[in-house]
Design a protein around this motif. Sequence first.
Motif, PDB file in Angstrom:
ATOM      1  N   ALA A 113       0.859  -1.178   0.000  1.00 51.87           N
ATOM      2  CA  ALA A 113       0.000   0.000   0.000  1.00 51.87           C
ATOM      3  C   ALA A 113       0.890   1.221   0.000  1.00 51.87           C
ATOM      4  O   ALA A 113       2.012   1.188   0.515  1.00 51.87           O
ATOM      5  CB  ALA A 113      -0.921   0.001   1.211  1.00 51.87           C
ATOM      6  N   ARG A 141       5.914   3.720   0.430  1.00 57.32           N
ATOM      7  CA  ARG A 141       5.269   2.439   0.200  1.00 57.32           C
ATOM      8  C   ARG A 141       5.566   1.481   1.343  1.00 57.32           C
ATOM      9  O   ARG A 141       6.647   1.482   1.910  1.00 57.32           O
ATOM     10  CB  ARG A 141       5.792   1.844  -1.101  1.00 57.32           C
ATOM     11  N   ARG A 142       4.590   0.662   1.668  1.00 58.42           N
ATOM     12  CA  ARG A 142       4.801  -0.383   2.664  1.00 58.42           C
ATOM     13  C   ARG A 142       4.431  -1.713   2.056  1.00 58.42           C
ATOM     14  O   ARG A 142       3.303  -1.871   1.572  1.00 58.42           O
ATOM     15  CB  ARG A 142       3.937  -0.137   3.897  1.00 58.42           C
ATOM     16  N   GLN A 162       3.158  -5.117   2.863  1.00 57.73           N
ATOM     17  CA  GLN A 162       2.433  -5.548   4.052  1.00 57.73           C
ATOM     18  C   GLN A 162       2.486  -7.046   4.285  1.00 57.73           C
ATOM     19  O   GLN A 162       2.170  -7.523   5.374  1.00 57.73           O
ATOM     20  CB  GLN A 162       0.966  -5.107   3.945  1.00 57.73           C
TER      21      GLN A 162
END
Lengths: 240, 240
Positions: free
Chosen positions: B62, B69-70, B72
């Motif tokens: 996400a 940005r990560r 996840q």
Amino acid sequence: MPDLLFRRLLRRDPVITEAERQALAAAISHQVTIEADAEIVREHQVTDSVHLLLSGWACRSATLGGGRRRIQSLHIGGDFIDLQGFTLKRMDYSALALTACRLAVIPHANLRVITETLPHLTRLLWLTTVIDAAIQRQWLLGAGQRSALQRLAHLLCEALTRLEVGGLNDGRCFRLPLTQGELGDTLGMSLVHANRVVGELRSRGLVRWRGEQIEILDWPGLVALAEFDPAYLELEQRDR
Amino acid sequence: MPDLLFRRLLRRDPVITEAERQALAAAISHQVTIEADAEIVREHQVTDSVHLLLSGWACRSATLGGGRRRIQSLHIGGDFIDLQGFTLKRMDYSALALTACRLAVIPHANLRVITETLPHLTRLLWLTTVIDAAIQRQWLLGAGQRSALQRLAHLLCEALTRLEVGGLNDGRCFRLPLTQGELGDTLGMSLVHANRVVGELRSRGLVRWRGEQIEILDWPGLVALAEFDPAYLELEQRDR
DNA sequence: CGAGGTCTTGAAGACGATCAACAAACGTGG
DNA sequence: CCACGTTTGTTGATCGTCTTCAAGACCTCG
């Protein structure tokens, strides 16, 4: 009894039948009232029932060696505390009451019957665990990419939005029964920094915050600061 | 086709009937092969099918304003990429292929039939989304309370353990197809720091790490550093 | 052989942790 | 009603981890 739960489910699905309502109400074996700071379930415990929060606030937390604690979620009336346990059995977190709480207890055996007879209700229960996970993803996103101030702002946005779905807020005012130490554990920062960041939000004129009582003074400002987008709370009515 | 999935489910539940296997295999409408860096689903998209990863690596990510940005979660063969979408419909994350991937596509409509006819299989599918969430909780816990070095060590422990369940590792060796930039996005740290922390793990003699190829040299040491406890991966066989 | 991506290393600076102390609020019993 | 202890909130100072900026090395592939 589980009226709050149904009200919230109806925000996500247009139809809940009378049979479904009755089945879930009948699945409740009993209710309990517990006092603040009591433990609802303990990490590593193997459970055989789930808890639906009827009123009050609770949280999930996990502790790492060195006593470092993380509060992983906050719960309000209408939330399942440990529905995960129905499929998981062994808990990977503890659940604590933050205030005095009223809980409905539903044995796994009764939920199993629901999965075998009421597929639509089953999907709705599944949905609640999935929304739960979506909230966690949002926290994870915040933990890495949002500043401490943004994380706090985001928490307030999320709290107010979720309270509104249950009608548990008072306009822009609500109660957040966390000490600043607990707030730090929730946001992944130290007690001292939580305090500073609360001060920052106050001095920016975004909130009034006295003890546990919070009033949002500038909702658009708070939403912008937090980059809050409620889409992840899945508030659209759809057939599920 | 979904043999890997069944192998992994059998680590959690002693019995999967032939009818359940066939139903799930029959629910697959088709398979697709995609190349590295292709998008599998896009954030905010409303989906009508789920993707089961048959081979290759994928991730969920996400993005926040400012391009932060990560990543996840990471996914390997036998993982559902977006089973959440079955109840959620609108995705709150994107899924990307990290390598070339083989995917099985299962329309929501077919899953719905399963929920209406095969309650035990339904509970197992529910379980996979719940384990998914347990892994996320662990990442959230790490994001706040573990140091950068510990987070990396924990990721390696988790990766090897999950690969072992599917038989996708080669003893203490496995492939982790992430650039250090992606590794940083996964662990919630900068590219530069990811590099330093990889260097630290190497210089401590815990791992050998050449490109995408990783060999664990000191498993107990790595587990101790990470404070890794695989309980959250729910590897106990129980009736679900 | 050159070009683009990836890895590596250095230096400066920011954000948040930790340590420390004190103030305010609260509840309890005398 | 006040004294007192405990919990919670507030503020200052110092320190460490990780970020950012920057540049150079390596490597792979056309």
